[in-house]
Design an enzyme around this catalytic site. Structure first.
Site, PDB file in Angstrom:
ATOM      1  N   TRP A 175      65.228   9.836 -13.769  1.00 20.55           N
ATOM      2  CA  TRP A 175      63.909  10.046 -14.375  1.00 20.55           C
ATOM      3  C   TRP A 175      63.328  11.322 -13.789  1.00 20.55           C
ATOM      4  CZ3 TRP A 175      58.933   7.600 -12.259  1.00 20.55           C
ATOM      5  CH2 TRP A 175      57.865   7.771 -13.160  1.00 20.55           C
ATOM      6  N   ASP A 179      63.556   1.353  -7.958  1.00 23.69           N
ATOM      7  CA  ASP A 179      62.550   1.565  -8.999  1.00 23.69           C
ATOM      8  C   ASP A 179      62.829   0.533 -10.089  1.00 23.69           C
ATOM      9  OD1 ASP A 179      60.709   2.413 -10.845  1.00 23.69           O
ATOM     10  OD2 ASP A 179      61.463   4.456 -11.019  1.00 23.69           O
ATOM     11  N   LYS A 227      56.349  -1.648 -19.296  1.00 24.77           N
ATOM     12  CA  LYS A 227      57.274  -1.952 -20.380  1.00 24.77           C
ATOM     13  C   LYS A 227      57.323  -3.447 -20.686  1.00 24.77           C
ATOM     14  CE  LYS A 227      58.813   2.387 -20.549  1.00 24.77           C
ATOM     15  NZ  LYS A 227      58.148   3.005 -19.405  1.00 24.77           N
TER      16      LYS A 227
END
Length: 416
Positions: A140, A222, A260
């Site tokens: 990311w 993460d 999400k």
């Protein structure tokens, strides 16, 4: 610039690619435009989907009319929420007793997953002073920015094998084995790796944990997609729970996001968990105290509304069951769109191999398209994805998947 009178020493920085791409898509008036850039869930009609369970929780909260709903919380955040977030992440089904396991974990509320990553990086930079942080190549993009701002040198370990479009497990292990130093941080994606959609299998996770323990590396997880990737919160937390339960003498941490899996993108709901080893449980409260010191100087405390929604859902067996069904709806649609795109490319006999699209996991697919092909898709077909070839699968639908596949087929054939 020479006529500007300022004490600032500033130079332009590149715009964030994802948000710039989304901005270009927003002003595009082409009727068949397709957004495969930003990582948000969309329905088959291309619309946002406030989770039904979230809407139920919101209605219940309105009826409750809590007079304290806009008040300050504590610096560490909403304490009951933190317990719920911790329990969701770690599960506590390992060999340790639940009380002993929880005693190892210090938790604070953050400004979503980005804030959790940032707070964790800052805390480790101040108090552990790692020589390097190891990020997957690719990762990311914001991971680079976060650790740069924390002042920790970044190195990368191989992750994506371009020729086979697969996870480069051997490259990762070889690089960390030969180059990583004791005390280095290793950034790991708990599931649904962004941007590749490729995750280690359980056997590989075990080997990664063994390497971190043996070389005294610090795992930094993460976790942005728990429950969203596979539809199962247990499956998507497997790696985190394995490390925590099976390596109790190793410290680690987890950045947890609810953007999400609850669809609370703009509410910024997150948590950071620091896991002490079993010999250091006595310093848990000191760890939290130091995390609070950083929080107080940056944002004082986490946002209240989003975490109240999560707390409302996960405190109710009925609403939790509804949430699990909503997760299955989202993950199933993503999987169906992967299959649909793959089927169309096979039907068109598009040059290349496309099995990786259905082998990858989660919101994103590392398509293998080149930057030139990506630009051609945008310029000729008004299809927007990152120049790396990363596509957000949620932007596909039954209405546009054939169009997207035909466009991919066209730009590949025209280039060959």
């Amino acid at each position: 610039m020479s006529n500007i009178d300022t004490r600032l020493n500033v130079s332009p920085v590149p715009p964030d690619e994802i948000f710039a791409l989304n901005g270009a898509y927003a002003v595009d008036t082409h009727p068949q435009k397709v957004s495969l850039g930003v990582g948000v869930y969309r329905t088959d009609d291309g619309k946002p989907w406030p989770l039904p369970v979230v809407q139920k929780a919101e209605k219940a909260l309105v009826v409750e009319d809590d007079l304290f709903r806009h008040e300050y919380t504590a610096i560490e955040g909403d304490v009951p929420f933190l317990g719920i977030a911790r329990d969701l992440m770690f599960g506590f089904e390992g060999k340790q007793s639940e009380e002993d396991a929880k005693a190892r974990i210090g938790s604070v509320q953050t400004v979503a997953g980005t804030g959790a990553n940032h707070l964790g990086a800052l805390f480790l930079a101040y108090h552990m002073k790692p020589t390097n942080v190891w990020l997957s190549n690719p990762s990311w993009a914001n991971h680079q920015t976060i650790w740069e701002l924390a002042g920790v040198p970044r190195k990368t370990y191989p992750y994506y094998h371009a020729a086979t479009r697969s996870f480069d497990f051997e490259g990762m292990m070889s690089s960390l084995e030969s180059e990583a130093q004791e005390g280095d941080v290793v950034l790991l994606h708990a599931c649904a790796h962004n941007p590749t959609g490729l995750d280690p299998n359980k056997e590989q996770w075990v080997a990664i944990a063994d390497l971190c323990e043996r070389k005294k590396l610090f795992p930094f997880f993460d976790s942005a997609y728990q429950g969203f990737a596979s539809g199962s919160v247990e499956e998507d937390a497997w790696a985190v729970r394995y490390f925590f339960n099976n390596k109790p003498d190793m410290e680690m941490c987890v950045a947890q996001s609810f953007s999400k899996n609850f669809g609370l993108y703009g509410q910024r709901v997150g948590a950071f968990h620091y896991c002490n080893n079993r010999a250091s449980v006595s310093i848990r409260d000191v760890v939290v105290n130091n995390l609070c010191h950083l929080i107080r100087g940056e944002f004082s405390m986490g946002p209240r509304v989003g975490c109240t929604i999560v707390k409302k859902v996960l405190n109710s067996d009925e609403l939790t069951a509804d949430w699990h069904e909503d997760l299955k709806v989202m993950s199933s649609r993503i999987k169906a769109m992967r299959k649909a795109l793959y089927n169309e490319l096979v039907r068109l006999q598009t040059p290349g191999t496309w099995e990786h699209i259905i082998q990858q996991n989660g919101m994103f697919s590392y398509t293998g398209l080149t930057p030139k092909q990506v630009y051609a898709l945008k310029d000729k077909y008004h299809i927007y994805l990152l120049k790396s070839g990363r596509a957000s699968i949620s932007g596909l639908s039954q209405k546009n998947v054939a169009y997207v596949a035909q466009a991919i087929d066209d730009v590949i054939r025209n280039e060959s």
